[in-house]
Design an enzyme around this catalytic site. Sequence first.
Site, mmCIF file in Angstrom:
data_model
loop_
_atom_site.group_PDB
_atom_site.id
_atom_site.type_symbol
_atom_site.label_atom_id
_atom_site.label_comp_id
_atom_site.label_asym_id
_atom_site.label_seq_id
_atom_site.Cartn_x
_atom_site.Cartn_y
_atom_site.Cartn_z
ATOM 1 N N LYS A 77 43.005 50.535 12.831
ATOM 2 C CA LYS A 77 44.191 51.177 13.400
ATOM 3 C C LYS A 77 43.726 52.305 14.314
ATOM 4 C CE LYS A 77 45.729 51.944 9.299
ATOM 5 N NZ LYS A 77 47.145 51.837 9.021
ATOM 6 N N ARG A 78 44.668 52.845 15.061
ATOM 7 C CA ARG A 78 44.360 53.986 15.920
ATOM 8 C C ARG A 78 43.683 55.090 15.105
ATOM 9 N NH1 ARG A 78 47.963 58.221 17.269
ATOM 10 N NH2 ARG A 78 49.584 57.078 16.145
ATOM 11 N N LYS A 113 45.831 59.409 9.585
ATOM 12 C CA LYS A 113 45.560 58.086 9.011
ATOM 13 C C LYS A 113 44.340 58.119 8.090
ATOM 14 C CE LYS A 113 47.647 55.844 13.049
ATOM 15 N NZ LYS A 113 48.733 55.058 12.445
ATOM 16 N N THR A 140 52.523 48.804 11.106
ATOM 17 C CA THR A 140 52.695 47.353 11.134
ATOM 18 C C THR A 140 51.404 46.644 10.772
ATOM 19 O OG1 THR A 140 52.301 47.356 13.528
ATOM 20 C CG2 THR A 140 54.601 47.331 12.790
ATOM 21 N N LYS A 170 50.531 43.040 8.673
ATOM 22 C CA LYS A 170 49.691 41.951 9.173
ATOM 23 C C LYS A 170 48.567 41.631 8.194
ATOM 24 C CE LYS A 170 50.839 43.690 13.737
ATOM 25 N NZ LYS A 170 50.405 44.625 14.786
#
Length: 828
Positions: free
Chosen positions: A562-563, A568, A670, A674
């Site tokens: 992810k970014r 995060k 998201t 996935k």
Amino acid sequence: MTLPEHESIRTGFSVDSLTHAILDNLFYVQGRFPEVATAQDWYLAVAYTVRDRLLKRWVKSAQHYKDQGSRTVAYLSAEFLIGPQLANNLFNLGMYDHMSQAVARLCAAHASCPSLAALFEQEPEPGLGNGGLGRLAACYMDSLATLRIPAIGYGIRYEFGIFDQEIRDGWQVEVGDNWLSGGNPWELGRQKLSFDVPLGGHVEGYRDDAGEHRRWVPDHVIRGVAYDTPISGYGVDTVNLLRLWKSEAPQSFDFAAFNTGDYWRAVEEKVVSETVSKVLYPNDEPEVGKRLRLTQQFFFVSCSLQDMIRLHRQRESTLDGFHEKFAAQLNDTHPALAIPELMRLLIDVHHLDWDRAWHITRHTFAYTNHTLLPEALEVWPLALFEALLPRHLEIIYEINARFLDEVRLHFRETEDGHIRRMSLIGEEGGKSVRMANLACVGSFAINGVAELHTELLKTALLRDFHEMWPDKIHNITNGVTPRRFLLQSNPNIALLMRDHIGCEWAHELAALNRLGDFAGDSAFQVGWRETKQAAKQRFADAVRQRLGVVIDPETLFDVQAKRIHEYKRPHLNLLHVISLYNRLKDNPNLDMVPRTVIFAGKAAPGYRMAKLIIKLIHSVAETIDRDPDVRERLKVVFFPNFNVKTAQLIYPAADLSEQISTAGKEASGTGNMKFAMNGALTIGTLDGANVEIRREVGEENFFLFGLTETEVVARQAAGYVPRHYYDANPELRAAIDLIAGGYFSHGDHDLFRPLVDELLGRDRYLLLADYADYLDVQASVDLAYRDREHWTRMSILNTARMGYFSSDRSIRDYNRDIWRAPPVDWGR
């Protein structure tokens, strides 16, 4: 690959017709013959062949929408990370097998023709998005077409998209992504479909027979030219439209300047104008970057609204019903300038009075909020805004004055409190325009993107607006398209599911629930593990090819993709890795499941701390690789240039999905969906859509750790002191001391000092508070992975219970609660 195909759209897709069409496109469109054709030539020939079959459906869809005056969703987004289109359209049109056979026939006849798989690799990644926001927009365009809802996506045709990420000596280096260099066969340039966009200048008043008016006198005009990409639905005839705007100069060459020898001025207007759509999200730290980004946002909403007005007036003589024709969704605050721009167009250009214009505007737009971080809410310095958009600032002042009168009446306040917080003009640290407040006031609906996110909007970030309009904020949890992220990304598992539950899940994801019947079936479990192993081997091959690094598919693949952002918490993941490293060094006989920890993601060019985290990941990986005591049981890999293509390799290969953001910071996510859709088990906090994923898949199939959002707020309010955790936990202290002491930086104590100082001094995202619980739950992961049958059962159930997280469900929710655009089935 024999997967679901649909008789209604297979007409004309015979192998013979496709073979001939490819050769025709090679010869007549590109002027090449097979003996000299390159892989790029063949890719373009195949792509044009598919596009030709899309265009028939596109034209019929557009004609039907026009004839019926269909209510249309206009999805305004600064990003559309649509991914490669060839495979996607082959699946959606039901022609994958026929095209595969046609290409195989051509390969047999012509040595220069690559395989279909090689053609997929030939296709560049359209660099039209930065991450989740743009990928979500692309998923929604896919679902809108699949559900037959008339829609146009509006955005910018960036010449250089999100940068290509290269790693040099462990540091991220941004390289220009010239994704259009080989041409884009999926788009149609509409040179005659263009609109002028004014900028700068001043506003003056004038009077005529109708009264007093305001006139914007700009000092610069750029032109937006439409480039159209057809967006196919899965198994339906509907093809919708993605319309992206390229910036050009109204006059590209100044002959007068050229004739006087001023060669720069002769082309200056062209160069300056084309800069607007040159690059996705310029670095907005410097003033010139802020100005360009604001210009980009205004440019694309102005072009889009002028186009929407043009479309509306093809059938209607007035604009009174504009809001009945269009439901315009603002994908975050980037398109929020559409609100004052529509007001300007209605009042200044089409001469509606204020009240009629405001009624139309407020009933046209709906706003999706995508962030809970106050610093991520867009604000623009007033001086910059006034210099670039002077008429819009006047309109915003008027909107604000009228709105604050409503606030005073509603809350019975005169000065502070609600008025200060809800004003469209911020006063803190210099005056600014608050785009989130503008979006809230100018929209008829607001939505969050996960249950927790929406609740926090109501109780915290947008609490004042919720108090004033208690029915305005909706929850619509994000979703992802199973066509891209399961059918295409994971063909082996798609085939396994086809053989056991059929193919309905590709357009009705809830049908995956039937997999639950096979969760305990030993034969099915063997097949499931084989598909996972094949995906892991495919990713391991890619790692070896791109990085020259060998990873073992038999190890547990622990993935965070992810970014790269502090909230995060990739550095929490790293603290766990370092702790495992220390345990193995202290006890070489430690009983531990061999683990490969995989990172992927880009840091924003100006985000220094995120770049430092990437450097630390590489430094830890290098140290482990040099240590013979550890490297056979623990490995760290950073897979560069995370995008849709690489994501389609990573998601199916993951055993464990790291969704470890601080509770209350992630709007939805998201990637979590996935990974779980592809059978990865999640280790995560109660943040974003993790809450709903855990509920759907079952608490027993989710590895939960960490403080809740309420506990995070309470801990910070009580005076959080991260050093207390450091002092109290020897294992945490040992991990941080290795970083601080230069163990991973060849003795350089200063390299990672900013990261260590942040963790021990402030620790804004509470890594140290969650560290011990995170390690305990990671130990549970280790224990669970040893029982392959039990792990496989949990993996199957994760996939089986992901039906709720389809973007089709999200779009149905939007259409039911907000847009109310009737689906259109026009047939063949």
